[in-house]
Design an enzyme around this catalytic site. Sequence first.
Site, PDB file in Angstrom:
ATOM      1  N   CYS A 309       0.834  -1.203   0.000  1.00 52.24           N
ATOM      2  CA  CYS A 309       0.000   0.000   0.000  1.00 52.24           C
ATOM      3  C   CYS A 309       0.873   1.259   0.000  1.00 52.24           C
ATOM      4  O   CYS A 309       1.561   1.523  -0.968  1.00 52.24           O
ATOM      5  CB  CYS A 309      -0.975  -0.037   1.174  1.00 52.24           C
ATOM      6  SG  CYS A 309      -2.350   1.124   0.995  1.00 52.24           S
ATOM      7  N   HIS A 393      -3.815  -5.201  -0.371  1.00 52.35           N
ATOM      8  CA  HIS A 393      -3.452  -5.774   0.931  1.00 52.35           C
ATOM      9  C   HIS A 393      -3.538  -7.300   0.896  1.00 52.35           C
ATOM     10  O   HIS A 393      -4.626  -7.862   1.051  1.00 52.35           O
ATOM     11  CB  HIS A 393      -4.385  -5.236   2.017  1.00 52.35           C
ATOM     12  CG  HIS A 393      -4.134  -3.810   2.368  1.00 52.35           C
ATOM     13  ND1 HIS A 393      -3.371  -3.430   3.449  1.00 52.35           N
ATOM     14  CD2 HIS A 393      -4.529  -2.660   1.762  1.00 52.35           C
ATOM     15  CE1 HIS A 393      -3.318  -2.104   3.503  1.00 52.35           C
ATOM     16  NE2 HIS A 393      -4.012  -1.614   2.489  1.00 52.35           N
ATOM     17  N   GLU A 395      -2.715  -9.278   3.154  1.00 52.24           N
ATOM     18  CA  GLU A 395      -3.102  -9.790   4.478  1.00 52.24           C
ATOM     19  C   GLU A 395      -4.607  -9.713   4.693  1.00 52.24           C
ATOM     20  O   GLU A 395      -5.136 -10.274   5.657  1.00 52.24           O
ATOM     21  CB  GLU A 395      -2.377  -8.993   5.569  1.00 52.24           C
ATOM     22  CG  GLU A 395      -3.028  -7.693   5.986  1.00 52.24           C
ATOM     23  CD  GLU A 395      -2.881  -6.576   4.959  1.00 52.24           C
ATOM     24  OE1 GLU A 395      -3.524  -5.527   5.134  1.00 52.24           O
ATOM     25  OE2 GLU A 395      -2.118  -6.752   3.985  1.00 52.24           O
TER      26      GLU A 395
END
EC number: 6.3.5.5
Length: 453
Positions: A309, A393, A395
């Site tokens: 990001c 992202h 995650e």
Amino acid sequence: MFSKLAANFAQRAAGSAAGTTRRVAFQTRFVSSQTLANGSKGRAIPFQKPGSVPATFTIRDGPVFRGKAFGANANISGEAVFTTSLVGYPESMTDPSYRGQILVFTQPLIGNYGVPSNERDEYNLLKYFESPHIQCAGVVVSDVALNYSHWTAVESLSEWCAREASPPSPASDTRAIVTHLREQGSSLARISIGDEYDADEDESFVDPGQINLVKRVSTKAPFVIESPGADLHVALIDCGVKENILRQLVSRGASLTVFPYNYPIHKVADHFDGVFISNGPGDPIHCQETVYNLARLMETSSIPIMGICLGHQLLAMAVGAKTIKMKYGNRAHNIPALDLTTGQCHITSQNHGYAVDASTLPNDFKEYFVNLNDGSNEGMMHRTRPIFSTQFHPEAKGGPMDSSYLFEKYLENVRAAKSAQRVYKDNRPSQYVLDVLSKERVGVEPVPLVGFA
């Protein structure tokens, strides 16, 4: 050298961190005036009557929406953005990347599964939140569930907002708000408590794009997260890191030392096996120290690097690329990103208002991922060195885990580089580091954005 630098940095930050422990009222939440659900099954439901304090949501040079506040009562201002995520409001509201923004949910009902506890896992990381406090400047929803039901829930959304000293309110036709933001782009906005909107307050709109928000959300001193039995030690640059990014790394066998965003990482890189740059809020142009440090790092070291990001944007700027502000950004859990190396499409979780201009990437870098909705850049990779980054992202939290394999790819790069060393270096955190450094972020507390106009 690293141990002394880290210890000195921690000691200098301790004094300034001590004065930042107070919590402040700085957020406002909007809820719809529609009829609320009467109940839910499966458990005893706490009930709280909706607030009756009138409030207005005003878009600068745009429409004014009226509603009722719930939670604490405070006037706030920020950048109005929208997310199409259906779930994950606790994670979104505590994501440091949303600092300074008023978050509009397109999902009409928010709060129906309550708010979980601040329980921590075996790595001392928060299980259900992305940081210890609410980060966004405010939220706007069509309807809020005062009755909630979920086995992890311990309080309602309104109770959480009140406990965090965050003001909330119904109101608004969020469809009309999102239509305006989609057509006009992300806009400055404010939430005002009181009966009438006062046009004289227009000068008090705060533009978070003019503020170094990363400085406010980054740890003020290094801290360490140990992965028991791990043979790898990664230096992570905290620009507003999410808890689940930390978890994805330590659960895969890498201990972490987390540094402030402006830490001179190039001076201590030899004491680590890899470097990682986290997500974060705001315009990357404010992080010139980080950009300089990363440029020096790549000039002086061949250490494997990964960014996510904002970390992706800062890494791109460090190699000479440029970033652009998007019209209304990408904030959702279902955005398709194409892997240009394999032709595979991944459904990704995203939250960003800036993007890397792929046409400005230097010749030794190439695009890694591209957004299939708008064609924007979603990642880059070095053609020969173990350096890559993604705008989305991997995650998730919330969102799909299609791209979580990228953490494994990064740690494979780290292990390969470590194995290729002529002389083995044991970079695991020393007992001294484990004893001296904190085990969680240092000096990061909510700050009223309206106070920084």
